[in-house]
Scaffold this motif. Structure first.
Motif, short mmCIF file in Angstrom:
data_model
loop_
_atom_site.label_atom_id
_atom_site.label_comp_id
_atom_site.label_asym_id
_atom_site.label_seq_id
_atom_site.Cartn_x
_atom_site.Cartn_y
_atom_site.Cartn_z
N PHE A 53 78.94 21.11 30.42
CA PHE A 53 78.64 19.79 30.99
C PHE A 53 79.01 18.67 30.08
CE2 PHE A 53 75.32 22.37 33.00
CZ PHE A 53 75.69 22.51 34.16
N GLY A 54 79.02 18.61 28.84
CA GLY A 54 79.57 17.63 28.11
C GLY A 54 81.05 17.17 28.37
N LEU A 55 81.85 18.34 28.46
CA LEU A 55 83.10 18.12 28.73
C LEU A 55 83.21 17.60 30.00
CD1 LEU A 55 85.72 18.80 27.42
CD2 LEU A 55 85.62 20.95 28.53
N LEU A 56 82.59 18.08 31.07
CA LEU A 56 82.46 17.46 32.37
C LEU A 56 82.24 15.91 32.58
CD1 LEU A 56 81.20 20.40 34.65
CD2 LEU A 56 83.50 19.55 34.57
N LEU A 57 81.19 15.57 31.71
CA LEU A 57 80.89 14.04 31.69
C LEU A 57 81.89 13.08 31.04
CD1 LEU A 57 78.68 11.79 32.00
CD2 LEU A 57 77.99 12.58 29.73
N VAL A 58 82.34 13.70 29.94
CA VAL A 58 83.52 12.87 29.23
C VAL A 58 84.84 12.79 30.16
CG1 VAL A 58 85.12 13.07 27.32
CG2 VAL A 58 82.73 13.61 26.83
N THR A 59 85.19 14.00 30.93
CA THR A 59 86.25 13.95 31.82
C THR A 59 86.10 12.84 32.81
OG1 THR A 59 86.52 16.31 31.27
CG2 THR A 59 87.59 15.40 33.43
N SER A 60 84.72 12.74 33.49
CA SER A 60 84.43 11.72 34.37
C SER A 60 84.41 10.32 33.96
CB SER A 60 82.83 12.04 34.79
OG SER A 60 82.85 13.23 35.53
N VAL A 61 84.02 10.34 32.70
CA VAL A 61 84.32 8.82 31.87
C VAL A 61 85.73 8.53 31.80
CG1 VAL A 61 83.90 7.45 29.98
CG2 VAL A 61 82.01 8.98 31.04
N VAL A 62 86.72 9.37 31.58
CA VAL A 62 87.93 9.20 31.27
C VAL A 62 88.70 8.77 32.56
CG1 VAL A 62 90.29 10.24 30.53
CG2 VAL A 62 88.07 10.55 28.96
N TYR A 63 88.42 9.63 33.63
CA TYR A 63 88.91 9.53 35.10
C TYR A 63 88.68 8.10 35.58
CZ TYR A 63 89.55 9.81 39.98
OH TYR A 63 90.11 9.53 41.37
#
Length: 224
Positions: A53-63
């Protein structure tokens, strides 16, 4: 227009964005996909779920910060796509485009009471650091000094060499400002009587959800 003639084609929209930011997004996306696959195959603990979930959150921010921002110019005006908000500005309202750390579109429009409304909208699409601006000014001054009579840098036959700055790209702030200013001038010259209207700003709820949903999922996973 006579019968049988085709209607003139509208100019295609032009998109300006940072290729460096796009490259960062794709590199991160590949990294995130590889790690999510690894967590799905090997992870069987609560910590692995938190990491996913942390990785998904960071990925959303980068996107939202790297992939979404862009400037889209068409015949009707300019669309400024920022990480979480979209702004639509008609050409008649554009009175200037400049750069600080970000490209800034300055807008003005008449009010019903006879006054004038104004607003400046910054775009995340193209960054322009003060260091790069200062370096560009110094290069221009050096080229002007070499080209001046008596300046150094003349060729063997006493003629100043042609200054050949690097070709601009869509990420160069000066190039973007020049291109957008020219488009605004052309549109205003083609429709000089068009009334300027206020910019329209909206939240992009899909982008907001891309951050809020994984953030809530991470909080639930951590405290569950």
């Amino acid at each position: 227009m006579t019968a049988g003639q085709d209607a003139p084609a509208r100019p295609r929209p032009q998109t300006f964005r940072s290729p460096f930011a796009v490259a960062i997004w794709w590199l991160w996306a590949l990294f995130a996909v590889g790690n999510l696959i690894d967590l799905a195959v090997q992870g069987r603990t609560h910590g692995s779920l938190d990491a996913a979930f942390g990785l998904l959150l960071v990925t959303s921010v980068v996107y939202t910060a790297a992939q979404r921002p862009r400037l889209v110019a068409d015949s009707g005006g300019l669309t400024i796509v920022n990480p979480l908000r979209d702004h639509r500005v008609g050409w008649a309202a554009v009175v200037g485009i400049d750069a600080a750390e970000l490209i800034r579109v300055r807008c003005k429009w008449p009010l019903d009471d006879g006054g004038t409304g104004s607003r400046a909208i910054s775009s995340w699409a193209v960054h322009s650091s003060r260091r790069k601006q200062a370096a560009a000014r110094m290069r221009a001054q050096r080229r002007a000094a070499r080209a001046a009579p008596g300046g150094r840098g003349f060729g063997a036959f006493g003629t100043a060499p042609e200054a050949r700055p690097p070709a601009p790209t869509a990420a160069d702030a000066d190039h973007v400002i020049t291109a957008l200013t020219a488009l605004a001038d052309q549109a205003n010259a083609a429709a000089p009587d068009e009334r300027a209207v206020p910019p329209v700003s909206t939240w992009n709820w899909m982008a907001v959800a891309l951050i809020v949903v994984p953030a809530l999922a991470l909080l639930i996973a951590v405290f569950a």
